[in-house]
Motif scaffolding. Structure first.
Motif, PDB file in Angstrom:
ATOM      1  N   CYS A 105      -5.475  -9.193   6.966  1.00 39.21           N
ATOM      2  CA  CYS A 105      -5.267  -8.433   8.179  1.00 39.21           C
ATOM      3  C   CYS A 105      -3.890  -7.702   8.090  1.00 39.21           C
ATOM      4  CB  CYS A 105      -5.215  -9.323   9.590  1.00 39.21           C
ATOM      5  SG  CYS A 105      -6.986  -9.648   9.759  1.00 39.21           S
ATOM      6  N   SER A 138      -3.426  -3.605   7.657  1.00 34.83           N
ATOM      7  CA  SER A 138      -2.575  -3.003   8.369  1.00 34.83           C
ATOM      8  C   SER A 138      -1.590  -2.048   8.027  1.00 34.83           C
ATOM      9  CB  SER A 138      -1.879  -3.916   9.587  1.00 34.83           C
ATOM     10  OG  SER A 138      -1.240  -3.209  10.513  1.00 34.83           O
ATOM     11  N   ILE A 163      -6.426  -6.024  14.311  1.00 40.31           N
ATOM     12  CA  ILE A 163      -7.421  -6.417  13.242  1.00 40.31           C
ATOM     13  C   ILE A 163      -7.979  -7.728  13.348  1.00 40.31           C
ATOM     14  CG2 ILE A 163      -7.911  -6.388  10.552  1.00 40.31           C
ATOM     15  CD1 ILE A 163      -5.581  -4.252  10.645  1.00 40.31           C
ATOM     16  N   TYR A 183     -11.998  -7.336  14.021  1.00 37.43           N
ATOM     17  CA  TYR A 183     -12.822  -6.874  13.010  1.00 37.43           C
ATOM     18  C   TYR A 183     -12.922  -8.259  12.041  1.00 37.43           C
ATOM     19  CZ  TYR A 183     -11.474  -2.162  14.714  1.00 37.43           C
ATOM     20  OH  TYR A 183     -11.411  -1.267  15.278  1.00 37.43           O
TER      21      TYR A 183
END
Length: 225
Positions: free
Chosen positions: A26, A30, A45, A49
């Motif tokens: 993540c 990012s 995220i 996700y």
């Protein structure tokens, strides 16, 4: 809660279950998105996700931000992720013991790309336990929360869906396992999991939630009695 029957196949998600990768992934995603002019926080995220395929993630980010993710984004950022994994990735604590306690067949079914799966499992010394039974969402038309990936895994392994356990850390994965007619077991032991993670997995349909791999070892031992 009643004790589940012994499985004929245990299907593991990879990221956040076998390897403690989600915080790393993540963060890298990012940072890479920010460099492409698409600011999405790592916490965002992780919240929205985890467990989804790259294609699904990018489509939703484009919808939310109105920014186009570059076509070469995934391959161009892969070296950065691989370097971060090489420096930081570790197997989930207790996973080697849990795998040693499984007398039945095992496989991996993950939303990650095949090259990432093999890289992660090789780095953490788990590749020989699963190879060649490693399945990626790139092999099916629909990723999690659709059941396609888990059904592909069970069909390829020659095991009825109802005889499979799925170990998953994401809501999408738990929903996919339920849709496939498999026993969905949540895992909340990854470093990305918040205090309410287990409850969210239960709400998604997890039969039970394990806070550590030691609990999986105990559960497997109980089914053998």
């Amino acid at each position: 809660m009643s004790r589940p029957g012994r499985p004929e196949l245990v299907i593991f998600d990879c990221d956040g279950v076998l390897v403690d990768s989600e915080v790393i992934a993540c963060r890298v995603l990012s940072e890479s998105l920010a460099e492409a002019g698409i600011p999405v926080a790592a916490d965002d995220i992780a919240e929205n996700y985890v467990g989804l395929s790259a294609a699904t993630i990018f489509a939703d980010i484009e919808r939310r931000t109105g920014r186009r993710v570059p076509e070469d984004f995934a391959p161009s950022t892969r070296p950065r992720l691989e370097a971060a994994f090489a420096a930081e990735l570790a197997a989930m604590p207790g996973v080697a013991t849990a795998l040693a306690a499984i007398a039945t067949r095992v496989c991996v079914a993950s939303s990650s790309a095949p090259v990432r799966l093999r890289h992660s499992l090789t780095l953490t010394g788990l590749i020989d336990r699963f190879s060649p039974h490693i399945f990626s969402a790139e092999q099916v038309a629909r990723g999690k929360p659709a059941p396609d990936l888990f059904l592909l895994a069970s069909a390829t392994m020659g095991v009825r869906p109802e005889a499979c356990w799925v170990i998953e850390d994401s809501r999408a994965g738990i929903e996919a396992a339920g849709a496939a007619g498999m026993m969905a077991i949540g895992f909340s032991g990854g470093s990305h999991c918040r205090a309410d993670h287990g409850e969210r997995l239960r709400q998604a349909g997890a039969t039970r939630v394990l806070a550590s791999m030691d609990e999986l070892t105990s559960l497997l031992a109980a089914t053998s009695r």
